[in-house]
Enzyme design. Sequence first.
Site, PDB file in Angstrom:
ATOM      1  N   GLU A  67      17.487  63.088 -17.620  1.00 48.07           N
ATOM      2  CA  GLU A  67      19.019  63.358 -16.669  1.00 48.07           C
ATOM      3  C   GLU A  67      18.738  64.742 -17.424  1.00 48.07           C
ATOM      4  O   GLU A  67      18.583  65.039 -18.113  1.00 48.07           O
ATOM      5  CB  GLU A  67      19.385  62.421 -18.154  1.00 48.07           C
ATOM      6  CG  GLU A  67      19.654  61.670 -18.125  1.00 48.07           C
ATOM      7  CD  GLU A  67      20.622  61.774 -16.627  1.00 48.07           C
ATOM      8  OE1 GLU A  67      20.998  62.162 -15.747  1.00 48.07           O
ATOM      9  OE2 GLU A  67      20.192  59.541 -16.155  1.00 48.07           O
TER      10      GLU A  67
ATOM     11  N   CYS B 168      26.392  70.156 -19.245  1.00 43.60           N
ATOM     12  CA  CYS B 168      24.994  69.647 -17.469  1.00 43.60           C
ATOM     13  C   CYS B 168      26.586  69.517 -16.301  1.00 43.60           C
ATOM     14  O   CYS B 168      26.292  69.710 -15.619  1.00 43.60           O
ATOM     15  CB  CYS B 168      24.611  68.636 -18.131  1.00 43.60           C
ATOM     16  SG  CYS B 168      25.249  67.603 -18.503  1.00 43.60           S
TER      17      CYS B 168
HETATM   18  P1  NAD Z   1      15.142  72.203 -22.491  1.00 41.48           P
HETATM   19  O1  NAD Z   1      14.662  71.297 -21.068  1.00 41.48           O
HETATM   20  O2  NAD Z   1      14.996  73.490 -22.594  1.00 41.48           O
HETATM   21  O3  NAD Z   1      14.923  71.070 -23.433  1.00 41.48           O
HETATM   22  C1  NAD Z   1      15.404  69.687 -23.719  1.00 41.48           C
HETATM   23  C2  NAD Z   1      14.881  68.615 -25.061  1.00 41.48           C
HETATM   24  O4  NAD Z   1      13.309  68.797 -24.692  1.00 41.48           O
HETATM   25  C3  NAD Z   1      14.339  69.377 -26.168  1.00 41.48           C
HETATM   26  O5  NAD Z   1      15.128  68.213 -27.129  1.00 41.48           O
HETATM   27  C4  NAD Z   1      13.650  70.121 -26.182  1.00 41.48           C
HETATM   28  O6  NAD Z   1      12.720  70.665 -27.065  1.00 41.48           O
HETATM   29  C5  NAD Z   1      12.611  69.627 -25.658  1.00 41.48           C
HETATM   30  N1  NAD Z   1      11.060  70.116 -24.411  1.00 41.48           N
HETATM   31  C6  NAD Z   1      11.209  71.278 -24.635  1.00 41.48           C
HETATM   32  N2  NAD Z   1       9.487  71.636 -23.746  1.00 41.48           N
HETATM   33  C7  NAD Z   1       9.120  69.830 -23.916  1.00 41.48           C
HETATM   34  C8  NAD Z   1       7.571  69.655 -23.814  1.00 41.48           C
HETATM   35  N3  NAD Z   1       6.774  70.240 -23.571  1.00 41.48           N
HETATM   36  N4  NAD Z   1       7.376  68.232 -24.330  1.00 41.48           N
HETATM   37  C9  NAD Z   1       8.186  67.780 -24.804  1.00 41.48           C
HETATM   38  N5  NAD Z   1      10.204  68.084 -25.158  1.00 41.48           N
HETATM   39  C10 NAD Z   1      10.065  69.649 -24.741  1.00 41.48           C
HETATM   40  O7  NAD Z   1      17.115  71.615 -22.038  1.00 41.48           O
HETATM   41  P2  NAD Z   1      18.003  72.735 -23.592  1.00 41.48           P
HETATM   42  O8  NAD Z   1      17.774  73.935 -23.226  1.00 41.48           O
HETATM   43  O9  NAD Z   1      17.920  71.633 -24.075  1.00 41.48           O
HETATM   44  O10 NAD Z   1      19.068  72.157 -22.427  1.00 41.48           O
HETATM   45  C11 NAD Z   1      20.198  72.475 -21.646  1.00 41.48           C
HETATM   46  C12 NAD Z   1      19.404  71.552 -20.176  1.00 41.48           C
HETATM   47  O11 NAD Z   1      19.901  70.323 -20.422  1.00 41.48           O
HETATM   48  C13 NAD Z   1      20.462  72.213 -18.839  1.00 41.48           C
HETATM   49  O12 NAD Z   1      19.603  72.027 -18.144  1.00 41.48           O
HETATM   50  C14 NAD Z   1      21.625  70.225 -18.839  1.00 41.48           C
HETATM   51  O13 NAD Z   1      22.379  70.767 -17.742  1.00 41.48           O
HETATM   52  C15 NAD Z   1      20.827  69.623 -19.399  1.00 41.48           C
HETATM   53  N6  NAD Z   1      21.459  68.344 -19.299  1.00 41.48           N
HETATM   54  C16 NAD Z   1      21.684  67.348 -18.543  1.00 41.48           C
HETATM   55  C17 NAD Z   1      21.998  66.404 -18.849  1.00 41.48           C
HETATM   56  C18 NAD Z   1      22.447  64.896 -17.854  1.00 41.48           C
HETATM   57  O14 NAD Z   1      23.224  64.208 -18.706  1.00 41.48           O
HETATM   58  N7  NAD Z   1      22.226  65.305 -17.371  1.00 41.48           N
HETATM   59  C19 NAD Z   1      23.066  66.601 -20.373  1.00 41.48           C
HETATM   60  C20 NAD Z   1      22.861  67.614 -21.051  1.00 41.48           C
HETATM   61  C21 NAD Z   1      22.437  68.282 -20.563  1.00 41.48           C
END
Ligand code: NAD
Length: 976
Positions: free
Chosen positions: A731, A765
């Site tokens: 997501e 999001c």
């Molecule tokens: P992010 O992608 O930076 O991080 C998300 C998660 O992924 C964190 O727990 C992070 O530690 C982990 N992560 C990062 N790199 C990784 C890797 N290489 N391997 C495994 N895990 C890794 O996102 P964010 O800044 O925490 O969140 C904001 C983003 O999330 C925005 O783009 C938002 O739109 C999206 N979001 C989407 C939804 C949805 O339901 N579509 C809901 C909430 C947030």
Amino acid sequence: MHTDTHLFTPDYDVADLDYAAALRADSQPLDQSVRDQAAHWVQRVRDNASDEGPVASLLQEYNLSSEEGVALLCIAECILRIPDSATVDSLLQSKLSGLDWRAHSGRAESWFVNASTAALLVTGKIVTPNPKGAWNSLVQRVGEPVVRVMVRKAVAVLGGQFVYGRDIKAALKSAKKEICSFDMLGEAAMTDADAQRYLRSYHDALDALCTQPDQPLHQKQGLSIKLSALHPRFNPHQKDRLDVELYPRVQGLVIKAAQHNVPLCIDAEETERLLLQLDVLAKLAHDPAITPSWEGLGLAIQAYHKGAQQTVDFVADLARDSGRRLLPRLVKGAYWDAEVKRAQTLGLDSYPVFTRKADTDLNYLICARKMMEARAVMHPCFATHNALTVAAIAALGSDGYEFQRLHGMGESLYAIAKPKVGVRVYAPVGPHRDLLAYLVRRLLENGANSSFVHQIADDDIPVGAICQDPLNDTSRAMHAPHDLFGARTNSLGFDLDRAPHLARVQAAKVPAVTTVDTSASEARAALDRAHGAFGSWNEAGFETRSQILLAAADLLESHTAEAMQLLADEGGRVLADGLSEVREAVDFLRYYAMQAATMGAVKVLPGPTGEDNHYWVEGKGVFLAIAPWNFPLAIFLGQVSAALVSGNTVLAKPAEATPRTGLWAVGLLHQAGVPHDVLQCLPGEGPVIGDALLGDSRIAGVAFTGSTATAKRINIQLAQRDGPIATLIAETGGINAMVVDSSALPEQVTRDVIAGAFQSAGQRCSALRVLCLQEDIADAQIEMLTGAMQELRIGQASDPATDVGPMIDAKAAGGIRQYLSAIDANGAQRLAETPLGVFGDDPRYVAPQMWRLADNAMPDREVFGPVLHIVTYQSNQLQATIERINDLGFALTAGIHTRSDLRQAQFARSIHAGNVYVNRNQIGAVVGSQPFGGHGLSGTGPKAGGPLYLTRFIQERTQSTDTTAAGGNAALMAGG
Ligand code: NAD
């Protein structure tokens, strides 16, 4: 009883049925003579049906359960504000096509209803494709402009009937024979400019009313004012501002009214505003600047409230304490739908209002009796169109009070009843464009069909039934507000606008949790344990796991306040956001538990004789759940619980910024019965844990929520490993748009845009990023948004007065500032910005702001903060605008504000978005009501909180057994 509002706690939290029972115990049966009197009046009103006022006749003819009635009122609500022909045509086509106007033609006795029907009949048929073609030829003859003019004319006639006068002078002229309380209202103020405008119009009205000849107070024309019109933030958390900014405005009006002995009533509002109203009333009553001998200060008290009797006592005590005789008005209540919806949305355990009409009627009479007994200190006004209520009150006394009725309603009832006391008319005054919209919406919201006005004119309802004692009513009360979802208990909420609820939240402590980052080797060791634990957890069965989730839901619900404190402390979530997040998490647990309970059963499938076919599902293995920081509890627990209940063991990785919330939530699940090796929390750096685990073929699946870039990276890592192809549920982000055409109500748009773009500091999001405004209304809409943005309050997350808190950290805030400098350098224009005040020095805060990019461009990436982009379009470019949005490649949320059903349908059909919202904001999806998730660049699906989510966490199995080898089909053999 004290007249200090701090000590005033209305009975809102008393359970609905208990309150209704108490009400019945306090009520006396109505005398036969009262019922006979009412029945006599009702019969006479019916005999003289043609004397009924035009508004009542119109409501009768087009009752609100008929499609034509609703269509007529919907057109009336918006047509006068639409400047362009294309939007009017789309509206008329969508509202008038296919309806049966002919059925209403010539039936009513009122010329006015018939004239309106005639206009709509013609126009309705013009836009309806008719197989015989007769009307089509008419449309060809008269053409669309004529249609538009005719409908506008019909609505103008309607406006003339609903609205007493376009301004106070016209109203006073038409009020020669009636004594009125004038209501100068349109919508609630959204901006300070609105509030100043309403204040001026109240002053103008008072200036005109002050010129009345000197007469006794009760024979003078009066004014009703609404406090929410005098301040854009009339809500309990802004009390400090209201004391300083609102009170002097009200005081100025009241001093003037008192000097000229003009009655002035503070109008009714929603429950959460009652204490603020009482506070203002108490200050005014004691205010030495207001002529002490003036007895014209009033407050409307709504009998549908559980707090109404206490409010009557409060007002009586206030009159005694202050030595000022008061003029309260008792009404049945004007916001019923909104109150019920709010209680349901908040998941409260009781309603603040009665859900049975009869209870309101009983409460009205109890309140009326109390007010009559307090006539030494008040002059009660009874606003009602109910013959039984009028008769019951008339039997209580013959002087020292007055009746009131709404303009256009109850005219013939009072003409026949001829009460011994005066009857004042509550008379709306203002330009049709603003006022008609407001009045009609209230009518639509409050579904006038069950009202007395409607019943009295409906010959099919026997007089005896209308005049039945409400004590004998046996209708059922509504289910409790949190009982919305049938077998699945809705999460319980707090009403943060109510002091006792807020106090419970504020008394809670932030749970103490310490976390240490997980190293790569620790992550691998955790995977070994999770892998080892899979077999027995999978064997435990769906029913067992489902029970554990239900227990976890109850446990979490009982810790709601602590969780909110933790979310504020660690994630910067303001209290309202924290509350909705905890509730969402509880809902996820219960929703997936209920689904799993049915999913687990082994199903027997059909097949030929001599063969048994079975189908069942089970877990896949070890799931890695990776959550973002912006919903550190709800998304985290949603992923984890779906994976667990399906039979998988789980390694749960909270985001770097919110490890304490993740660890705390995992602790709750352990407490509810999930074994420690089955669920392990791995706080730490994303890439460290990702690199340690994603290459291992024992990871059966990954449930990820976060940015599109991270999702792609994880996808690649999974694809590159040996072994089975893993499941990936991702997501991701979105560039979410809302389209607003010229039929939308600017105040509703403002409310929804402010929430969509700036709630949670834009860190959702689903948040609104691009607002596409039809050019005809863009400037006015931008102006209102700009004004509303000035009213937003920036602050600490844990302060209940805060609208917009900090961003997650200084780094994220810095990223937004960099983006803003870049667009600024590229010629973008900043249209508005909320002042940051003292928080300007804190690097975690970014001011909510509104920008227009050079060349009316769309943004090219997701900007995850309080930044709204404005794009404009011409009214014939709706489809092109939808395509511009689609071209961005994301497909998460999208919204449209329009009154045209055709445009709503066109938008929903052609926009690329997982979640489409119409005439509301686009955030706050509710589990089971709005399953959430997108496609395209926004994610893989299936939707969280939707019917298919669990299907990605399971594997399917079938077994087919040839039973002929073991004796064959016994039944067949026996039968054959
Ligand atoms: P992010 O992608 O930076 O991080 C998300 C998660 O992924 C964190 O727990 C992070 O530690 C982990 N992560 C990062 N790199 C990784 C890797 N290489 N391997 C495994 N895990 C890794 O996102 P964010 O800044 O925490 O969140 C904001 C983003 O999330 C925005 O783009 C938002 O739109 C999206 N979001 C989407 C939804 C949805 O339901 N579509 C809901 C909430 C947030």
